[in-house]
Enzyme design. Structure first.
Site, short mmCIF file in Angstrom:
data_model
loop_
_atom_site.label_atom_id
_atom_site.label_comp_id
_atom_site.label_asym_id
_atom_site.label_seq_id
_atom_site.Cartn_x
_atom_site.Cartn_y
_atom_site.Cartn_z
N GLY A 255 6.51 -1.79 -2.89
CA GLY A 255 5.31 -0.94 -2.89
C GLY A 255 5.27 0.00 -4.08
O GLY A 255 4.22 0.19 -4.71
N CYS A 256 6.41 0.59 -4.40
CA CYS A 256 6.46 1.54 -5.51
C CYS A 256 6.26 0.84 -6.85
O CYS A 256 5.64 1.41 -7.76
CB CYS A 256 7.77 2.31 -5.48
SG CYS A 256 7.92 3.34 -3.99
#
Length: 155
Positions: free
Chosen positions: A45-46
């Site tokens: 996600g990051c």
């Protein structure tokens, strides 16, 4: 932790960056600054979110915005992440999460039935005078920059 609201003064900070420099919010006075908090470098996600900021950086810059990414990761991990993904904006290390706490981006999280303290994916936009113009908490990594652009009236 209390969350920030528009018109509040953004808490100042000075943090070490992935390139070995030191970055202070005070140095950003005179421009709009997007300060986004993400839980951990090099996670799916990051990485999605960071690459989205990378890919939109030129248009954000042309609209007068600077981007700063902040996570509790150590500088060496941030440097590897920035290099691996070709990130073109500063990644700042907030290992003791004091800045995240000041911005309301640290607090209780729930994941798979477990409750714990951690970084809450958040974005705060600071205006040229150092005031919060927009504060978003619990943002989604995918599509966040597009939503942010709409919220800022850039699209």
């Amino acid at each position: 932790m209390p969350r920030l609201s528009p018109a509040e003064t953004a808490p100042d900070f000075t943090l070490s960056a992935s390139d070995g420099s030191t970055v202070s919010l005070a140095d950003m006075r005179g421009s709009n600054t997007i300060v986004y908090f993400y839980p951990a470098a090099a996670t799916p996600g990051c990485t999605t979110e960071a690459c989205d900021f990378r890919d939109n950086l030129n248009s954000l810059k042309s609209a007068g915005y600077t981007v700063l990414g902040i996570s509790p990761d150590p500088v060496d991990k941030l440097a590897k992440f920035a290099d691996a993904e070709g990130l073109n904006f500063p990644l700042l290390s907030d290992e003791d999460h004091a800045v995240a706490e000041a911005y309301g981006a640290w607090g209780e999280k729930k994941n798979y039935g477990r409750t714990y303290e951690g970084l809450i994916r958040s974005t705060v936009v600071v205006d040229p005078e150092g005031k919060v113009s927009l504060a978003q908490y619990n943002v989604k990594a995918t599509g966040h920059v597009s939503k942010l652009r709409r919220d800022l009236g850039l699209d």
